[in-house]
Design an enzyme around this catalytic site. Structure first.
Site: not given
Ligand SMILES: NC(=O)c1ccc[n+]([C@@H]2O[C@H](COP(=O)([O-])OP(=O)(O)OC[C@H]3O[C@@H](n4cnc5c(N)ncnc54)[C@H](O)[C@@H]3O)[C@@H](O)[C@H]2O)c1
Length: 268
Positions: A147, A163
Site C-alpha cells: 500500500s 499498516y
Molecule cells: N482498497 C484500497 O483502497 C487499498 C489501498 C491500498 C492497498 N490495498 C490493499 O489491497 C488488498 C486488498 O484490499 P481490498 O480493500 O481491495 O480488499 P478486498 O475487497 O480485496 O478484500 C479482501 C478479502 O480478504 C478477506 N480476508 C480478510 N482477512 C482474511 C484472512 N485472514 N484470511 C483470508 N481472507 C481474508 C476478506 O474477507 C475479503 O474478502 C489489501 O492487501 C489492502 O491492504 C487496498
C-alpha cells in the site's frame, strides 16, 4: 498477450469486503478471463462464493475454500487441496490485508500484532506453502499486495502506523524472497495500490473515520489524487496480471506503484 491458459492461480483474499469489486475479487476474475484456473481462498465463504459464481458464469474454472490466511495449518491444507484439484500452482496472489487506525501511543499492542499477522504473515504463509510447489515445477510467479501508506503519510488523514510498517515489510519481504528464489524460475513482485475506490471505502473507512458520510469521503478521496480520481480494483488487477504473465518474464524483486501520481506529489 497476457495469456494464462493452462496456468493455475491461487488467490488469497479472493472475495471482497463489501458489495462491488475489491482488489482480490477483480484479480481472481481477470486471471480467469485470461485463461487461468483460479483457486480462491477467503475467510468469508459468502464473499469467495460470489467470486466463484462470477467466474463460473463466464465459463471459467474456479474452486474455493474457506481459509484464514493467518493460520499455517489452514494455508497448508488449502495448498494441498488446490494441488489435488488442479495438479499445480503457477501463480500466487497474496491479497489479504487492511488497516487499523492508531499511532504507537494510541494503538493497543494486540492491534499492532494483529496488523502484522493480517498484512505480513498472510504473505509469508502463502509463500511458505506455495513456493515449494513452484520450486518442484521449476516455475512460478508471486504477487504480494502492499500500500502507498508505507511510502508516505497522509498529510491531513488518519494515522495507521502498523499498516504502514507491515506494508513496508511486504515490499522488503518481496525483494528478499525474490532473490532467494531467483535461480528456481520463480518471480516475486509487489503491487502498491494508492487511494482506490473499492468497497472498503463505503464498508469500513466511512465508519472508521467517524463521519459516516461516505459521499463526502469519496469526493475528498477523488480530489486528493493528482490524476483527479481514485483508481479502482481493475487498475490493481491489471497490474497483477502483468506481473504474473510471461510478458513480465524478466521482472522480479520489484514493485509497481498504482496510485495516479499520488506519492510523487507534495502539498503546495
Ligand atoms: N482498497 C484500497 O483502497 C487499498 C489501498 C491500498 C492497498 N490495498 C490493499 O489491497 C488488498 C486488498 O484490499 P481490498 O480493500 O481491495 O480488499 P478486498 O475487497 O480485496 O478484500 C479482501 C478479502 O480478504 C478477506 N480476508 C480478510 N482477512 C482474511 C484472512 N485472514 N484470511 C483470508 N481472507 C481474508 C476478506 O474477507 C475479503 O474478502 C489489501 O492487501 C489492502 O491492504 C487496498
Amino acid at each position: 498477450m497476457l495469456d494464462l491458459t493452462g496456468k493455475v492461480a491461487f488467490v488469497a483474499g479472493a472475495g471482497s469486503v463489501g458489495e462491488g469489486w475489491g482488489n482480490g475479487k477483480a484479480t481472481a476474475v481477470l486471471l480467469a478471463r485470461q485463461g487461468a484456473k483460479v483457486y480462491g481462498v477467503d475467510l468469508n465463504p459468502a464473499a469467495v462464493a460470489e467470486t466463484a459464481q462470477i467466474i463460473g458464469s463466464e465459463g471459467n474454472a474456479c474452486a474455493t475454500r474457506t481459509v484464514n490466511m493467518t493460520v499455517a495449518a489452514e494455508v497448508q491444507a488449502a495448498v494441498e487441496d488446490c494441488l489435488a484439484r488442479f495438479g499445480r500452482i503457477d501463480i500466487l496472489v497474496n491479497n489479504v490485508g487492511g488497516s487499523a487506525p492508531g499511532d504507537p501511543v494510541t494503538m493497543p499492542e494486540e492491534v499492532w500484532d494483529a496488523q502484522m499477522d493480517h498484512n505480513l504473515k498472510t504473505a509469508f504463509l502463502g509463500c511458505k506453502y506455495v513456493l515449494p510447489v513452484m520450486e518442484r515445477q521449476g516455475a512460478g510467479a508471486v504477487v504480494n499486495l502492499s500500500s502507498v501508506a508505507c511510502l508516505s503519510h497522509q498529510v491531513d488523514g488518519r494515522t495507521n502506523v502498523a499498516y504502514a510498517a507491515s506494508k513496508a515489510g511486504v515490499i522488503a519481504f518481496t525483494r528478499s524472497t525474490a532473490i532467494a528464489f531467483v535461480k528456481k524460475g520463480i518471480r516475486v513482485n509487489c503491487v502498491v495500490p494508492g487511494t482506490m475506490h473499492t468497497p472498503l471505502v463505503e464498508h469500513r473507512l466511512a465508519k472508521q473515520l467517524g463521519a459516516n458520510d461516505a459521499a463526502a469521503l469519496v469526493a475528498k478521496r477523488h480530489a486528493s489524487v493528482p490524476i483527479g480520481r481514485m483508481g479502482d480494483a481493475w487498475d490493481i488487477a491489471h497490474a497483477v496480471l502483468f506481473f504474473v504473465s510471461d510478458e513480465a518474464k524478466y521482472i522480479t524483486a520489484t514493485h509497481l506503484v498504482v496510485d495516479g501520481g499520488l506519492t510523487a506529489a507534495r502539498p503546495g
